[in-house]
Design an enzyme around this catalytic site. Structure first.
Site, PDB file in Angstrom:
ATOM      1  CG  ASP A  26      34.689  31.508  48.487  1.00 60.58           C
ATOM      2  OD1 ASP A  26      34.683  32.275  49.463  1.00 60.58           O
ATOM      3  OD2 ASP A  26      34.440  31.883  47.329  1.00 60.58           O
ATOM      4  CE  LYS A  76      34.136  35.200  48.172  1.00 63.53           C
ATOM      5  NZ  LYS A  76      33.632  34.635  46.915  1.00 63.53           N
ATOM      6  CB  CYS A 124      36.347  32.823  44.142  1.00 64.35           C
ATOM      7  SG  CYS A 124      34.550  32.602  44.048  1.00 64.35           S
TER       8      CYS A 124
END
Length: 297
Positions: free
Chosen positions: A120, A181, A214
């Site tokens: 990310d 995602k 995450c």
């Protein structure tokens, strides 16, 4: 792997005790001579059970042992290995059992058994994440090293429709998978399928944002699947340095290896005589930021 590697073997049979509706389900968590009642959300699976065991018994679990999770089955009047795909739907009793084989993994990395996870690193995070420019620089260095050494790279982007794509400074050329995602963890069905295609994978080098969300959730899922996880401290950050610090401390206590980009790259070449050593050495010399980020670990 340097963490507890809990292997859930497929087995017939099911859970015991009375059914529960939605919400939380009572579960008795047993380890060694201890038994502690707690609860998990209805529909919780293997990963949540592992996390609960770690939260209840973390100080007593030897992270250098392998474990199996077992479920008490009324029909057999004894524990059985947790059935594959098991989800908690009724009150039950589970236990964590250490296997007799001692683990000998010491955090060694080899290119043939390693995969890089880039998590990310997206444009909308730029103004919010501390030291974002520095982790971009280090992340790019890691990806260049991966290309030099032939190491597969898996990249995710969190809700790219709203948060943008991976920043332009990160070159994703040759990445095995670039996947959008919404789940915080990178461990998606597509990622698991990609890992299954890579023979002999034992270690994951993980970096990106955010450390306490995450990165942390990805790392915990990966060790639950028996993989060794190396988190790159100088390529991982959060909006809050306190969140980052406590996440790294928690992950280190679970047996995850917290390390640096230079240590990773030099461990992967391992020898001055490695054919790619000079290129890796030049990469390290050319792109090492002096941000003070490591002083925040």
């Amino acid at each position: 792997m340097a963490a507890a590697e809990a292997a859930a073997a497929a087995a017939p049979g099911g859970g015991s005790c009375s059914p529960a509706g939605g919400g939380s389900v009572p579960v008795l968590f047993c380890f060694s001579v201890f038994a502690r009642p707690s609860s998990v959300p209805h529909g919780a699976g293997y990963e949540l059970l592992i996390q609960k065991f770690l939260s209840l018994y973390g100080d007593q679990i030897d992270m250098h042992r392998k474990f199996v999770v077992q479920l008490f089955a009324e029909e057999w009047s004894q524990y059985i290995d947790l059935p594959k795909g098991f989800l908690v739907s009724e009150r039950c009793k589970v236990r964590l059992v250490p296997l007799q084989i001692q683990m000998t993994t010491l955090g060694n990395l080899t290119p043939s058994s390693t995969v890089f996870f880039c998590c990310d690193m997206q444009e909308r995070f730029r103004p919010a994440i501390k030291y974002f420019g520095d982790i971009i620089s280090v992340g790019q260095r890691l990806l260049q090293g991966a290309r030099l050494l032939g190491i597969p790279v898996i990249v995710t982007e969190q809700y790219p429709k709203g948060l943008g794509s991976t920043v332009q400074e990160i070159d994703l050329t040759g990445a095995k998978l670039v996947l959008p995602k919404t789940k915080f963890s990178m461990v998606l069905p597509e990622v698991e399928a990609a890992l299954a295609e890579i023979p002999g994978v034992r270690s994951v080098v993980l970096f990106g944002v955010e450390t306490h969300v995450c990165i942390q959730q990805t790392a915990l899922e990966l060790i639950g699947r028996g993989l060794e996880v190396h988190i790159v401290a100088d390529a991982t950050s959060s909006r809050s340095m306190m969140d980052r610090m406590f996440a790294l401390e928690r992950l280190a206590r679970t047996g995850i290896i917290v390390t640096t980009s230079e240590a990773i790259l030099l461990q992967l070449v391992a020898d001055k005589e490695h054919p790619k050593f000079k290129e890796i050495q030049n990469l390290i010399k050319a792109s090492a930021p002096e941000s003070g980020l490591l002083s925040k670990v």
